[in-house]
Enzyme design. Sequence first.
Site, mmCIF file in Angstrom:
data_model
loop_
_atom_site.group_PDB
_atom_site.id
_atom_site.type_symbol
_atom_site.label_atom_id
_atom_site.label_comp_id
_atom_site.label_asym_id
_atom_site.label_seq_id
_atom_site.Cartn_x
_atom_site.Cartn_y
_atom_site.Cartn_z
ATOM 1 N N CYS A 184 -2.171 8.426 3.471
ATOM 2 C CA CYS A 184 -2.016 7.977 2.075
ATOM 3 C C CYS A 184 -3.202 8.423 1.231
ATOM 4 O O CYS A 184 -3.024 8.852 0.103
ATOM 5 C CB CYS A 184 -1.786 6.476 2.013
ATOM 6 S SG CYS A 184 -2.872 5.545 3.066
ATOM 7 N N GLU A 218 0.884 -1.168 0.000
ATOM 8 C CA GLU A 218 0.000 0.000 0.000
ATOM 9 C C GLU A 218 0.920 1.216 0.000
ATOM 10 O O GLU A 218 1.554 1.512 1.010
ATOM 11 C CB GLU A 218 -0.904 -0.046 1.230
ATOM 12 C CG GLU A 218 -2.184 0.721 1.018
ATOM 13 C CD GLU A 218 -2.088 2.112 1.568
ATOM 14 O OE1 GLU A 218 -1.649 3.013 0.807
ATOM 15 O OE2 GLU A 218 -2.426 2.300 2.726
HETATM 16 P P1 NDP Z 1 9.450 4.795 3.716
HETATM 17 O O1 NDP Z 1 8.641 4.166 2.673
HETATM 18 O O2 NDP Z 1 10.916 4.885 3.494
HETATM 19 O O3 NDP Z 1 9.250 4.057 5.116
HETATM 20 C C1 NDP Z 1 8.159 3.223 5.402
HETATM 21 C C2 NDP Z 1 8.668 1.999 6.179
HETATM 22 O O4 NDP Z 1 9.595 1.243 5.403
HETATM 23 C C3 NDP Z 1 9.399 2.337 7.460
HETATM 24 O O5 NDP Z 1 9.083 1.375 8.448
HETATM 25 C C4 NDP Z 1 10.842 2.221 7.053
HETATM 26 O O6 NDP Z 1 11.687 1.982 8.131
HETATM 27 C C5 NDP Z 1 10.782 1.004 6.154
HETATM 28 N N1 NDP Z 1 11.921 0.853 5.260
HETATM 29 C C6 NDP Z 1 12.746 1.793 4.740
HETATM 30 N N2 NDP Z 1 13.632 1.235 3.892
HETATM 31 C C7 NDP Z 1 13.376 -0.093 3.877
HETATM 32 C C8 NDP Z 1 13.934 -1.225 3.175
HETATM 33 N N3 NDP Z 1 14.931 -1.076 2.308
HETATM 34 N N4 NDP Z 1 13.396 -2.430 3.409
HETATM 35 C C9 NDP Z 1 12.364 -2.605 4.249
HETATM 36 N N5 NDP Z 1 11.793 -1.571 4.938
HETATM 37 C C10 NDP Z 1 12.295 -0.344 4.752
HETATM 38 O O7 NDP Z 1 8.825 6.201 4.017
HETATM 39 P P2 NDP Z 1 9.585 7.519 4.478
HETATM 40 O O8 NDP Z 1 9.565 7.570 5.922
HETATM 41 O O9 NDP Z 1 10.902 7.675 3.810
HETATM 42 O O10 NDP Z 1 8.579 8.592 3.870
HETATM 43 C C11 NDP Z 1 8.817 9.081 2.568
HETATM 44 C C12 NDP Z 1 7.559 9.226 1.765
HETATM 45 O O11 NDP Z 1 6.771 8.042 1.830
HETATM 46 C C13 NDP Z 1 6.614 10.305 2.245
HETATM 47 O O12 NDP Z 1 7.008 11.529 1.736
HETATM 48 C C14 NDP Z 1 5.300 9.847 1.682
HETATM 49 O O13 NDP Z 1 5.183 10.314 0.366
HETATM 50 C C15 NDP Z 1 5.409 8.347 1.670
HETATM 51 N N6 NDP Z 1 4.699 7.684 2.762
HETATM 52 C C16 NDP Z 1 3.515 7.083 2.476
HETATM 53 C C17 NDP Z 1 2.796 6.476 3.477
HETATM 54 C C18 NDP Z 1 1.490 5.822 3.216
HETATM 55 O O14 NDP Z 1 0.688 5.682 4.143
HETATM 56 N N7 NDP Z 1 1.219 5.346 2.008
HETATM 57 C C19 NDP Z 1 3.264 6.478 4.855
HETATM 58 C C20 NDP Z 1 4.556 7.086 5.055
HETATM 59 C C21 NDP Z 1 5.230 7.670 4.018
HETATM 60 P P3 NDP Z 1 12.502 3.216 8.765
HETATM 61 O O15 NDP Z 1 11.540 4.305 9.067
HETATM 62 O O16 NDP Z 1 13.031 2.588 9.996
HETATM 63 O O17 NDP Z 1 13.539 3.598 7.738
#
Ligand code: NDP
Length: 474
Positions: free
Chosen positions: A280, A246
Site C-alpha cells: 500500500c 487502510e
Molecule cells: P479487495 O479490496 O477486493 O480485497 C481485499 C479483501 O477484501 C480480501 O480479503 C477480499 O476477499 C475482501 N473482500 C472483497 N469483497 C468484499 C466485500 N464485499 N466485503 C468484505 N470483504 C470483501 O482487493 P483486490 O484483491 O480486488 O485488489 C484490488 C486492488 O486493491 C489492487 O489493485 C490494489 O490497488 C488494492 N489493494 C490494496 C491493498 C493495500 O494494502 N492497501 C492490498 C490489496 C489490494 P477475497 O479476496 O476473498 O475476495
Amino acid sequence: MKTYSMIIGGKAVDAGKTFAVVNPASGEPFAHVQDAGPEQVDAAVAAARAAFPAWSALPDAERKARLHALGGALEANMSELMELVTRESGKPLQGLNNVGAGMELGGAIAWTHVTADIDLEPEVIQDNEQARVEVHRKPLGVVASITPWNWPLMIAIWHVIPALRAGNTVVLKPSEYTPVATSRFVELANDILPPGVLNVVTGGGAAGAALTGHPDVDKIVFTGSTRTGKRIMENAAATLKRLTLELGGNDAGIVLPDVDVKTVAPKLFGVAFHNNGQTCACLKRLYVHESQYDDMCAELARLAREVKVGDGLEPGTELGPVQNRAQLDIVRELAEDAREHGGKVLAGGKVREGKGYFFEPAIVAGLTNGARLVDEEQFGPILPVIKYTDVDEAVRLANDNPNGLGGSVWSSDPARAVDIGKRLECGSVWINEHGAVQPDAPFGGVKQSGIGVEFGKHGLAEFTTIQTVKIMKS
Ligand code: NDP
C-alpha cells in the site's frame, strides 16, 4: 496437497466444500482451503461473542503474556510460515533489499511483541474539590478482520494483535488468494488462546460481506482496495460498526535537485519495487527535477533491467511474480495505455511468456498527471517518472490525487525536505525513505486512503471505546 480447515471456537471446522489456492510462480494449485458459507460465518461470530466476557475480563498481564507467547509461536514456526507466504503470495523468501517473506515474519514477530507491551492508561481530565473525571478505555466486543493478499500474514498480525491486546475477540477472513499462512497461524494461536478468542473463516468476497454485515460484529478492520472499503462502510452502516480502513495509496516521491543520482536511485528503486510494487505504501509516482530527469530515468531503467525476477523459492530471487492474474492484467493494461499516450517504456513492461504471473519491471518516462499510470494505483512493478521544473509544481502534482496514504521528499537538505513534506496531503511523510512503517508510530491515510490509523498507542485506541467516569466530591 494439503487441505486446511477453518478454526472456529477452538476446533477445526470444514465447510463441506473447498477451493484451491494457486502458487503465482507456477499458476498451479498447491493447497486447498474451506469455502465458508453463512452458517460458518455465524458460528465464528457466535464463538467470538461467547469468548468475549472471559477474555476481556482477564488481568492485563495475562493477556500480555498470551500475546508474547503468540510472538514465540511465530518465531518457532518461522521457516514453515515463510515458505507458505512465498508459495501463496509469490514474494521471495528474502527478496530485493531483504524485503521478502523473512521480513514479513520478522515484522509479524516484532509487531506482536511491541503491541503486547503498549498500555492505554486511564486519563485524568479533572481532579479538584468538585469532582474527579477519568477517561477509561474498554474493548468493543467482536472485531472482524478482513485482510488482503499482498502481506497476508503481517497484515493479519497488524489487525489481530491490537484487537486482542485491548480485550476484543476476533473473526479473521483472509483474502481468498492468500489464506494459507494465516490459517496455519490461527491454528498455532489456538494452542495458546482460549477457544473462540481468535477464529478464522476462509472464502471469497461473499464470506467477507456476510461477516462485515453481521449484526453481532462491533468493529471492522480492513486493509484492501478503496472500492471494497467503500462497500464495507455501506455494509457496516446498518449497525453503526466502528471502522478502521487502510485503503489504496498512490504515494508520490519528490526528488530535489540537490541529490546524488547514483546514490539515491537504488534507494528509490527499492521502495518502489519491493514486493513487486504490491505494498500500500510503495512509492508509486516519482517526481524528478528536469536538471536530473534523464540521468535518474537511465539509472532506474538500468536497475530494472538488472533486478533478478523469478520463483521466490529460488535463492537469489529479488522479485517474484505478480500475486494474481487479475492484478497482472491491471499492470499490463496500464503499460499498454502508457505506450498509447506517449509514455516511453525505458525497461521491461511486458508479461513474461511461460508459466506464472511474471511481469518485467518497467520504468516509464514522458507522462504526467492525467495519464492513467500516474493517476491510478498500479500496485505492480511499473513506475512512472514525471518531470517537474519547480518545487511548487511538484507539490501540486503530488497532491493532485484522491489518495493520501504516504509521501516522501529526497534531498541532501533534510530541513528543507521537511518543510516540503509537510505540504503533502498524506498520513505519513518520509524524508530520504519511503513506506518505512514501525510498530510504535501511527500509520493511516487521509482523503480516500482510509479512515483511522494503525500501530502504537493511537492504533490500539481504535480497538477500544471510551467510558468517561465522573466522581462527585461535593
Ligand atoms: P479487495 O479490496 O477486493 O480485497 C481485499 C479483501 O477484501 C480480501 O480479503 C477480499 O476477499 C475482501 N473482500 C472483497 N469483497 C468484499 C466485500 N464485499 N466485503 C468484505 N470483504 C470483501 O482487493 P483486490 O484483491 O480486488 O485488489 C484490488 C486492488 O486493491 C489492487 O489493485 C490494489 O490497488 C488494492 N489493494 C490494496 C491493498 C493495500 O494494502 N492497501 C492490498 C490489496 C489490494 P477475497 O479476496 O476473498 O475476495
